[in-house]
Design a protein around this motif. Structure first.
Motif, PDB file in Angstrom:
ATOM      1  N   VAL A 116       8.832   9.882   2.473  1.00 15.13           N
ATOM      2  CA  VAL A 116       9.884   8.403   0.965  1.00 15.13           C
ATOM      3  C   VAL A 116       9.219   7.672   0.777  1.00 15.13           C
ATOM      4  CG1 VAL A 116      10.635   6.382   3.293  1.00 15.13           C
ATOM      5  CG2 VAL A 116      11.289   9.017   3.917  1.00 15.13           C
ATOM      6  N   VAL A 117       9.219   7.490  -0.461  1.00 14.03           N
ATOM      7  CA  VAL A 117       8.696   6.563  -1.215  1.00 14.03           C
ATOM      8  C   VAL A 117       9.081   5.620  -2.171  1.00 14.03           C
ATOM      9  CG1 VAL A 117       7.426   6.287  -3.763  1.00 14.03           C
ATOM     10  CG2 VAL A 117       7.577   8.273  -2.516  1.00 14.03           C
TER      11      VAL A 117
ATOM     12  N   PRO B  49       0.430  -1.090   0.100  1.00 14.76           N
ATOM     13  CA  PRO B  49      -0.189  -0.067  -0.146  1.00 14.76           C
ATOM     14  C   PRO B  49       1.056   1.119   0.106  1.00 14.76           C
ATOM     15  CG  PRO B  49      -0.102  -0.988   2.185  1.00 14.76           C
ATOM     16  CD  PRO B  49       1.148  -2.111   1.196  1.00 14.76           C
ATOM     17  N   PRO B  50       0.267   2.218  -0.728  1.00 12.82           N
ATOM     18  CA  PRO B  50       1.359   3.545  -0.760  1.00 12.82           C
ATOM     19  C   PRO B  50       1.400   4.234   0.656  1.00 12.82           C
ATOM     20  CG  PRO B  50      -1.242   3.853  -1.744  1.00 12.82           C
ATOM     21  CD  PRO B  50      -0.995   2.639  -1.879  1.00 12.82           C
ATOM     22  N   GLY B  51       1.684   5.745   0.577  1.00 10.12           N
ATOM     23  CA  GLY B  51       1.299   5.527   2.264  1.00 10.12           C
ATOM     24  C   GLY B  51       0.550   7.183   2.577  1.00 10.12           C
ATOM     25  N   LYS B  52       0.681   7.325   3.618  1.00 13.06           N
ATOM     26  CA  LYS B  52      -0.582   8.251   3.466  1.00 13.06           C
ATOM     27  C   LYS B  52      -0.391  10.171   2.629  1.00 13.06           C
ATOM     28  CE  LYS B  52      -2.366  10.873   7.346  1.00 13.06           C
ATOM     29  NZ  LYS B  52      -3.256  11.013   8.724  1.00 13.06           N
ATOM     30  N   TYR B  53       0.609  10.003   2.713  1.00  8.39           N
ATOM     31  CA  TYR B  53       0.858  11.263   2.523  1.00  8.39           C
ATOM     32  C   TYR B  53       1.553  11.239   1.263  1.00  8.39           C
ATOM     33  CZ  TYR B  53       0.458  12.630   7.303  1.00  8.39           C
ATOM     34  OH  TYR B  53      -0.211  12.849   9.112  1.00  8.39           O
ATOM     35  N   ARG B  54       1.064  12.295   0.042  1.00  6.41           N
ATOM     36  CA  ARG B  54       0.956  12.094  -1.137  1.00  6.41           C
ATOM     37  C   ARG B  54       1.835  13.759  -1.689  1.00  6.41           C
ATOM     38  NH1 ARG B  54      -1.381   8.342  -4.391  1.00  6.41           N
ATOM     39  NH2 ARG B  54      -1.832   6.981  -3.490  1.00  6.41           N
ATOM     40  N   THR B  55       1.267  14.700  -0.608  1.00  6.33           N
ATOM     41  CA  THR B  55       2.264  15.467  -0.710  1.00  6.33           C
ATOM     42  C   THR B  55       2.974  16.315   0.574  1.00  6.33           C
ATOM     43  OG1 THR B  55       0.198  16.809  -0.382  1.00  6.33           O
ATOM     44  CG2 THR B  55       0.523  16.079  -2.527  1.00  6.33           C
TER      45      THR B  55
ATOM     46  N   PHE C 298      11.062  14.156  13.916  1.00  4.51           N
ATOM     47  CA  PHE C 298       9.349  12.032  13.990  1.00  4.51           C
ATOM     48  C   PHE C 298       8.731  12.249  13.195  1.00  4.51           C
ATOM     49  CE2 PHE C 298       7.329  16.367  14.034  1.00  4.51           C
ATOM     50  CZ  PHE C 298       6.220  16.837  12.927  1.00  4.51           C
ATOM     51  N   ARG C 299       8.892  11.117  12.826  1.00  2.00           N
ATOM     52  CA  ARG C 299       7.949  10.502  11.577  1.00  2.00           C
ATOM     53  C   ARG C 299       6.438  10.055  11.803  1.00  2.00           C
ATOM     54  NH1 ARG C 299       6.070   5.570   9.455  1.00  2.00           N
ATOM     55  NH2 ARG C 299       5.713   4.399  12.129  1.00  2.00           N
ATOM     56  N   THR C 300       5.797  10.502  10.958  1.00  2.00           N
ATOM     57  CA  THR C 300       4.120  10.401  10.796  1.00  2.00           C
ATOM     58  C   THR C 300       3.988   9.888   9.363  1.00  2.00           C
ATOM     59  OG1 THR C 300       3.839  12.411  12.414  1.00  2.00           O
ATOM     60  CG2 THR C 300       1.629  11.331  10.777  1.00  2.00           C
ATOM     61  N   SER C 301       3.189   8.346   9.328  1.00  5.38           N
ATOM     62  CA  SER C 301       3.138   7.274   7.928  1.00  5.38           C
ATOM     63  C   SER C 301       4.301   7.822   6.991  1.00  5.38           C
ATOM     64  CB  SER C 301       1.735   8.140   7.493  1.00  5.38           C
ATOM     65  OG  SER C 301       1.655   7.379   6.613  1.00  5.38           O
ATOM     66  N   ASN C 302       4.691   7.822   6.326  1.00  3.19           N
ATOM     67  CA  ASN C 302       4.902   8.065   5.159  1.00  3.19           C
ATOM     68  C   ASN C 302       6.164   9.571   5.044  1.00  3.19           C
ATOM     69  OD1 ASN C 302       3.358   9.491   3.626  1.00  3.19           O
ATOM     70  ND2 ASN C 302       4.201   8.706   2.060  1.00  3.19           N
ATOM     71  N   VAL C 303       6.174  10.615   6.273  1.00  5.08           N
ATOM     72  CA  VAL C 303       6.555  11.882   6.058  1.00  5.08           C
ATOM     73  C   VAL C 303       7.602  11.745   7.444  1.00  5.08           C
ATOM     74  CG1 VAL C 303       6.283  14.601   6.399  1.00  5.08           C
ATOM     75  CG2 VAL C 303       5.048  12.602   4.984  1.00  5.08           C
ATOM     76  N   ILE C 304       8.855  12.555   7.336  1.00  2.00           N
ATOM     77  CA  ILE C 304       9.754  12.766   8.362  1.00  2.00           C
ATOM     78  C   ILE C 304       9.889  13.849   8.586  1.00  2.00           C
ATOM     79  CG2 ILE C 304      12.403  12.228   9.042  1.00  2.00           C
ATOM     80  CD1 ILE C 304      11.569   9.071   7.588  1.00  2.00           C
ATOM     81  N   VAL C 305       9.969  14.425   9.602  1.00  2.00           N
ATOM     82  CA  VAL C 305       9.624  16.053   9.913  1.00  2.00           C
ATOM     83  C   VAL C 305      11.007  16.457  10.785  1.00  2.00           C
ATOM     84  CG1 VAL C 305       8.935  17.763  10.782  1.00  2.00           C
ATOM     85  CG2 VAL C 305       7.630  16.192   9.665  1.00  2.00           C
TER      86      VAL C 305
ATOM     87  N   VAL D  93       7.196  -3.818  -0.806  1.00  2.00           N
ATOM     88  CA  VAL D  93       8.013  -3.016  -0.397  1.00  2.00           C
ATOM     89  C   VAL D  93       6.802  -1.546   0.559  1.00  2.00           C
ATOM     90  CG1 VAL D  93       8.946  -1.665   1.898  1.00  2.00           C
ATOM     91  CG2 VAL D  93      10.177  -3.770   0.503  1.00  2.00           C
ATOM     92  N   SER D  94       6.210  -1.258   1.670  1.00  4.09           N
ATOM     93  CA  SER D  94       5.061  -0.129   1.397  1.00  4.09           C
ATOM     94  C   SER D  94       5.937   1.442   1.419  1.00  4.09           C
ATOM     95  CB  SER D  94       3.916  -0.442   2.345  1.00  4.09           C
ATOM     96  OG  SER D  94       4.732  -0.101   3.633  1.00  4.09           O
TER      97      SER D  94
END
Length: 272
Positions: free
Chosen positions: A115-116, A41-47, A228-235, A122-123
């Motif tokens: 992150v993609v 499955p793709p990550g939650k965030y696309r943008t 921190f990481r939220t789904s597929n985004v690292i801040v 691998v998701s």
């Protein structure tokens, strides 16, 4: 009557052909096809958000002291920030702010990375977990002592302080002194945990790093990083202070609290 055998033969041939075709189709269907691979499955965030507009103006004023005294046009220039150079704003964006004041300077840097995974097995989330884990390992966070060891140490220190405060060498009662500050972290009482550490209740997972450095004869500067990481985004949030005086040490507790507060604001913005 002479034509009946021919008709019967023709009918038999037609039936035979039909039976052969069905058999071939059945054989084809029974053969195993190419293995089917289910894409992860793709990550939650696309943008990604626009980094230089991700921090509220009120928060910037608090993080960049001294800007309130600047003329309006200079304030606006500071608060605009400088976008990070990036070649793919769908994958990585960032912004930097800097404020100079008589008592020192403050720098703020934020960075968003989406992150993609290019591996269909691998998701995006799993790939982001790996990237985040590499950064946490690179921070080399100290291992926390076991809970019972901390409690035992605290009790021993508390008992020693009480004994020392209650009686002087001459036997005269005294009052306890104020809590000592942690010189290594530049502020905070001895009960504050200001060490680099893993953080709770921030995104899916998070950590804080605190680095105090001094280059040559310049003043010490401290950088607090919250990742921190939220789904597929690292801040990443980096907040730096450098006092004007060489003898001053930046307050670790203040920088950590403000960096964490901003990180939570950014995490809430991603969740909206």
């Amino acid at each position: 009557m002479a034509y009946v055998p021919g008709v019967a033969l023709l009918a038999a041939l037609v039936v035979g052909c039909s039976s052969g075709s069905d058999g071939d189709a059945a054989d084809a269907d029974s053969k195993p096809g190419s293995p089917t691979v289910s894409a992860a499955p793709p990550g939650k965030y696309r943008t990604l958000p626009e980094a230089c507009r991700a921090v509220p103006p009120g928060t910037l004023k608090d993080l960049l002291p001294g800007t309130a005294e600047l003329p309006q046009d200079q304030q606006e220039k500071v608060f605009q920030g400088a976008p990070s150079v990036t070649y793919d704003t769908d994958r990585k964006v960032g912004c930097t702010w800097k404020a100079e004041a008589p008592d020192g300077s403050r720098n703020l840097v934020i960075d968003f990375e989406r992150v993609v995974s290019y591996d269909p097995a691998v998701s995006d989330d799993d790939r982001a977990r790996d990237v985040y884990a590499q950064r946490e390992n690179a921070a080399d966070l100290p291992t926390a002592a076991a809970p019972h060891e901390d409690e035992k140490k605290d009790k021993e220190e508390e008992t020693a302080k009480k004994d020392k405060a209650s009686v002087t060498p001459s036997g005269t009662p005294t009052t306890p002194s104020a809590p000592a500050t942690d010189a290594s972290t530049g502020g905070g009482s001895d009960t504050d945990d200001l060490r680099p550490r893993v953080l709770d209740h921030l995104g899916d997972t998070a950590f804080l790093d605190d680095l105090l450095t001094q280059a040559g004869s310049t003043a010490q500067h401290r950088t607090v990083s919250v990742v921190f990481r939220t789904s597929n985004v690292i801040v990443t949030v980096e907040y730096t202070e450098q006092p004007s005086l060489v003898t001053e040490v930046p307050d670790s507790k203040e920088l950590q609290e403000k960096a964490q507060a901003l990180a939570r604001t950014l995490a809430e913005g991603l969740s909206e």
